[in-house]
Design a protein around this motif. Sequence first.
Motif, short mmCIF file in Angstrom:
data_model
loop_
_atom_site.label_atom_id
_atom_site.label_comp_id
_atom_site.label_asym_id
_atom_site.label_seq_id
_atom_site.Cartn_x
_atom_site.Cartn_y
_atom_site.Cartn_z
N SER A 192 -1.94 -6.07 -5.77
CA SER A 192 -0.65 -6.37 -6.50
C SER A 192 0.18 -4.78 -5.82
N GLN A 193 1.03 -5.56 -5.96
CA GLN A 193 2.83 -4.89 -5.74
C GLN A 193 2.36 -3.68 -6.43
N GLY A 194 2.72 -1.92 -6.17
CA GLY A 194 2.56 -1.19 -6.73
C GLY A 194 3.92 -0.47 -7.04
N ASP A 205 16.01 -0.32 -0.79
CA ASP A 205 16.10 -1.51 -1.66
C ASP A 205 15.91 -2.78 -0.22
N ALA A 206 16.50 -2.36 0.42
CA ALA A 206 17.27 -3.62 1.58
C ALA A 206 15.64 -3.56 2.17
N GLU A 207 15.20 -3.09 2.59
CA GLU A 207 13.78 -2.88 3.59
C GLU A 207 12.77 -3.13 2.46
N ILE A 208 12.43 -3.13 1.21
CA ILE A 208 11.49 -3.66 0.37
C ILE A 208 11.88 -5.18 0.27
N GLY A 209 10.39 -5.54 0.65
CA GLY A 209 10.26 -7.32 0.67
C GLY A 209 11.41 -8.06 1.49
N THR A 210 11.68 -7.23 3.07
CA THR A 210 12.30 -8.15 3.66
C THR A 210 11.62 -7.10 5.17
N LYS A 211 11.12 -6.05 4.62
CA LYS A 211 10.47 -5.75 6.04
C LYS A 211 9.18 -4.65 5.85
N VAL A 212 9.46 -4.45 4.44
CA VAL A 212 8.35 -4.09 3.75
C VAL A 212 7.56 -4.42 2.34
N ILE A 213 6.39 -3.95 2.10
CA ILE A 213 5.43 -4.40 1.17
C ILE A 213 4.66 -2.80 0.48
N CYS A 214 4.76 -2.49 -0.61
CA CYS A 214 4.15 -1.22 -1.09
C CYS A 214 3.01 -2.36 -2.21
N VAL A 215 1.86 -2.35 -2.00
CA VAL A 215 1.10 -2.50 -2.50
C VAL A 215 -0.20 -1.36 -3.62
N ALA A 216 -0.51 -1.72 -4.66
CA ALA A 216 -1.09 -0.36 -5.70
C ALA A 216 -2.27 -0.33 -4.61
#
Length: 301
Positions: A192-194, A205-216
Amino acid sequence: MMLLNLSKLSLICGTLLAGINASATKFAPNSSLKKRDTVIPNIMGGSFSNFVNVQSIAYYGLLGETNYRCTGTLIAPYVVITSAHCIYDTKATNSTGWSNIRIGVGSVQPLPKNTNSYTVSSIVMYPDFIYASPFKDDIALIFLNECVPPDVATPIDIEAPDMRESQYIAAGFGQVSQTDLSPSNVKEIIVSQGDQEICKMFFSDAEIGTKVICVAQTNGHGSCFGDSGGPLYKVDYNKLLGVESSMVSIDGEQCNTSDTVAIYMLPSGYLSWIKKNVPCLGTSCDYKSICNKPSSSSSTS
């Protein structure tokens, strides 16, 4: 291992552990970081994959070497997507190093147990990638010397993740524990998202969800060395959402870090660049029209 110091953050870049590849970003304890009460497990602690679910997964290795490995994904009949730092770590940033790379597809087993081994025609890295933590734009395309027949492996479609979804599937050929360095069959785990506060320490904020996702990721559950470049799937396995890049290490821990995140690049955020270099993607590919001359001539484009 290269150690860079930036303000109060200590960043470990392009980590190599006993020849096994990964990248880790380390920072000192910070009391302002939000602690989660629970962590959804992130490919330590997972289960072994059934090939029917991961038919596009690829093994990235070196000729004659069984310890070093990354993971990738077949996105066209002769194109594999992976992390750019894997290319740097194997000294394959130009044509002199391409002949040493071997790509294994069509199996959940690593090379050389998997006999579906392919050589590399060329490699194209995202032009803005810089080999330094936190490995922004950590994405590369590997062009094989021949098409992979569809009865061996099938390319997967790329899709942008729905950030409202609660679960994804992560998979890879990485270590199954911090101490076990031996090659493993593909493992997978629900993630899941971390902690987004950790993610925002390295990405906007602009990169998260468009270029990267951080997972737990937490102790014993998540990515480890060799999972770099590995896929993040939708829960039904039918779309590629992410490419594993790095992980944030707290207090000097690596794969067994507690309450942290693994960082995945989002191919959907690089789709115009990918389409510039790849003639077709996933299930839209017409093998008859593209499998005569699989080629790309530059290491960055």
